[in-house]
Each structure stands twice: as structure tokens, then as C-alpha cells.
Design a protein around this motif. Structure first.
Motif, PDB file in Angstrom:
ATOM      1  N   GLU A 299       0.837  -1.199   0.000  1.00  0.00           N
ATOM      2  CA  GLU A 299       0.000   0.000   0.000  1.00  0.00           C
ATOM      3  C   GLU A 299       0.872   1.248   0.000  1.00  0.00           C
ATOM      4  N   GLY A 300       0.581   2.186  -0.887  1.00  0.00           N
ATOM      5  CA  GLY A 300       1.330   3.436  -0.965  1.00  0.00           C
ATOM      6  C   GLY A 300       2.460   3.360  -1.981  1.00  0.00           C
ATOM      7  N   GLU A 301       3.019   4.529  -2.254  1.00  0.00           N
ATOM      8  CA  GLU A 301       4.125   4.611  -3.215  1.00  0.00           C
ATOM      9  C   GLU A 301       5.435   4.197  -2.550  1.00  0.00           C
ATOM     10  N   ILE A 302       6.306   3.575  -3.335  1.00  0.00           N
ATOM     11  CA  ILE A 302       7.630   3.177  -2.846  1.00  0.00           C
ATOM     12  C   ILE A 302       8.471   4.427  -2.638  1.00  0.00           C
ATOM     13  N   LEU A 303       9.238   4.458  -1.566  1.00  0.00           N
ATOM     14  CA  LEU A 303      10.098   5.607  -1.283  1.00  0.00           C
ATOM     15  C   LEU A 303      11.198   5.731  -2.332  1.00  0.00           C
ATOM     16  N   PRO A 304      11.484   6.948  -2.804  1.00  0.00           N
ATOM     17  CA  PRO A 304      12.561   7.112  -3.777  1.00  0.00           C
ATOM     18  C   PRO A 304      13.944   6.873  -3.154  1.00  0.00           C
ATOM     19  N   ASP A 305      14.076   7.153  -1.849  1.00  0.00           N
ATOM     20  CA  ASP A 305      15.343   6.940  -1.145  1.00  0.00           C
ATOM     21  C   ASP A 305      15.089   6.042   0.067  1.00  0.00           C
ATOM     22  N   PRO A 306      15.139   4.709  -0.100  1.00  0.00           N
ATOM     23  CA  PRO A 306      14.843   3.814   1.021  1.00  0.00           C
ATOM     24  C   PRO A 306      15.894   3.854   2.128  1.00  0.00           C
ATOM     25  N   GLU A 307      17.085   4.360   1.827  1.00  0.00           N
ATOM     26  CA  GLU A 307      18.145   4.430   2.849  1.00  0.00           C
ATOM     27  C   GLU A 307      17.750   5.333   4.013  1.00  0.00           C
ATOM     28  N   ARG A 308      17.014   6.382   3.760  1.00  0.00           N
ATOM     29  CA  ARG A 308      16.559   7.276   4.831  1.00  0.00           C
ATOM     30  C   ARG A 308      15.689   6.503   5.825  1.00  0.00           C
ATOM     31  N   TYR A 309      14.764   5.714   5.296  1.00  0.00           N
ATOM     32  CA  TYR A 309      13.888   4.897   6.134  1.00  0.00           C
ATOM     33  C   TYR A 309      14.705   3.867   6.908  1.00  0.00           C
ATOM     34  N   ARG A 310      15.629   3.203   6.239  1.00  0.00           N
ATOM     35  CA  ARG A 310      16.437   2.171   6.885  1.00  0.00           C
ATOM     36  C   ARG A 310      17.294   2.732   8.012  1.00  0.00           C
ATOM     37  N   ARG A 311      17.876   3.910   7.793  1.00  0.00           N
ATOM     38  CA  ARG A 311      18.682   4.537   8.853  1.00  0.00           C
ATOM     39  C   ARG A 311      17.810   4.891  10.058  1.00  0.00           C
ATOM     40  N   LEU A 312      16.617   5.401   9.802  1.00  0.00           N
ATOM     41  CA  LEU A 312      15.718   5.756  10.892  1.00  0.00           C
ATOM     42  C   LEU A 312      15.309   4.518  11.693  1.00  0.00           C
ATOM     43  N   ILE A 313      14.952   3.444  11.016  1.00  0.00           N
ATOM     44  CA  ILE A 313      14.551   2.222  11.707  1.00  0.00           C
ATOM     45  C   ILE A 313      15.740   1.631  12.469  1.00  0.00           C
ATOM     46  N   ASP A 314      16.930   1.677  11.900  1.00  0.00           N
ATOM     47  CA  ASP A 314      18.124   1.210  12.620  1.00  0.00           C
ATOM     48  C   ASP A 314      18.317   1.971  13.922  1.00  0.00           C
ATOM     49  N   ARG A 315      18.114   3.264  13.883  1.00  0.00           N
ATOM     50  CA  ARG A 315      18.259   4.075  15.100  1.00  0.00           C
ATOM     51  C   ARG A 315      17.177   3.756  16.122  1.00  0.00           C
ATOM     52  N   LEU A 316      15.966   3.530  15.645  1.00  0.00           N
ATOM     53  CA  LEU A 316      14.888   3.160  16.563  1.00  0.00           C
ATOM     54  C   LEU A 316      15.127   1.784  17.181  1.00  0.00           C
ATOM     55  N   LEU A 317      15.655   0.852  16.397  1.00  0.00           N
ATOM     56  CA  LEU A 317      15.973  -0.474  16.934  1.00  0.00           C
ATOM     57  C   LEU A 317      17.055  -0.379  18.008  1.00  0.00           C
ATOM     58  N   TYR A 318      18.046   0.470  17.794  1.00  0.00           N
ATOM     59  CA  TYR A 318      19.091   0.674  18.800  1.00  0.00           C
ATOM     60  C   TYR A 318      18.493   1.289  20.070  1.00  0.00           C
ATOM     61  N   LEU A 319      17.548   2.178  19.893  1.00  0.00           N
ATOM     62  CA  LEU A 319      16.914   2.845  21.031  1.00  0.00           C
ATOM     63  C   LEU A 319      16.053   1.886  21.854  1.00  0.00           C
ATOM     64  N   ASN A 320      15.684   0.756  21.291  1.00  0.00           N
ATOM     65  CA  ASN A 320      14.889  -0.241  22.017  1.00  0.00           C
ATOM     66  C   ASN A 320      15.556  -0.702  23.304  1.00  0.00           C
ATOM     67  N   PHE A 321      16.875  -0.633  23.390  1.00  0.00           N
ATOM     68  CA  PHE A 321      17.574  -1.083  24.591  1.00  0.00           C
ATOM     69  C   PHE A 321      17.164  -0.293  25.820  1.00  0.00           C
TER      70      PHE A 321
END
Length: 126
Positions: free
Chosen positions: A21-43
Motif C-alpha cells: 500500500e502506498g508509493e515506494i520511497l525514492p530513497d529507502p536508505e533514509r527509512y532504513r537509517r531511521l529504523i536502525d536508530r529506533l531499533l538501537y533505542l529499544n535497549f
């Protein structure tokens, strides 16, 4: 996101994200970096664990609705920066564990999402 409006809720109630659902992001790296940071913050912020795990499922091909929800999580973190894990100096060293599962609620894979927490006295350790 310093000027972004704060959010009082981590995720909207009943939110169901879809991989198609929705349009694919033109720059998926931005999303991946954000999710990586959120996963690190899970600690230190276990309250966002479910949301980040759910968003992590879309790392291969993120779309605009996924990024919108990820930014909503950031606005939630802005609203409650003081929350996190507390480790008291005095502790009774009693071990307690709790778990929960949603039993196949993923509409795409019919997989379950399970979470658990383990306390040593009043301190969350896992």
C-alpha cells in the motif's frame, strides 16, 4: 524534527500496515537509517519495541505510509523523552517474566508477533 508536533500515542489504534500500500520511497536508505536508530533505542525504550519491530518488516521495500508511521514514533519520543528503563540501587533480586502474543494478526503472513519482558526485582533486564 525539532519543530514537529509531538504525539501522545505511539501508534494509532488498529493500525495495519501493508507491504503493497502506498508509493515506494525514492530513497529507502533514509527509512532504513531511521529504523536502525529506533531499533538501537529499544535497549533503553522498551515501550517502542512493538512499533519498531512492526516497521522493521518493511525494510526491503519501504513505502510512504511506513515512513509516516516511523516519523510518528519519533514525534512520540519527542513528547516523552524522560521515559526509559530504571535501575534502582536497592533490589530484591526476584525474577519475574511476562509474555504476550497477538496470534497471527499479520494480514500478509498470518504470523504472530510475540513480546516478553523479564524483571530482576524492579529492573527490566530483557
Amino acid at each position: 524534527m525539532e519543530d514537529a508536533k509531538e504525539s501522545h500515542f505511539l501508534l494509532p489504534f488498529g493500525l495495519k500496515l501493508n507491504a503493497e500500500e502506498g508509493e515506494i520511497l525514492p530513497d529507502p536508505e533514509r527509512y532504513r537509517r531511521l529504523i536502525d536508530r529506533l531499533l538501537y533505542l529499544n535497549f533503553t525504550r522498551p515501550d517502542i519495541t512493538y512499533a519498531t519491530q512492526h516497521l522493521n518488516q518493511f525494510m526491503q521495500q519501504p513505502r510512504w505510509p511506513h515512513l509516516d508511521v516511523a516519523l510518528h514514533v519519533v514525534r512520540y519520543l519527542k513528547q516523552y523523552p524522560e521515559q526509559g528503563i530504571f535501575f534502582p540501587r536497592k533490589n530484591d533480586f526476584k525474577v519475574q517474566a511476562f509474555c504476550d502474543s497477538d496470534w497471527a494478526s499479520c494480514p500478509m503472513t498470518r504470523k504472530s508477533i510475540m513480546g516478553f519482558c523479564i524483571f530482576l526485582g524492579l529492573a527490566l533486564i530483557s
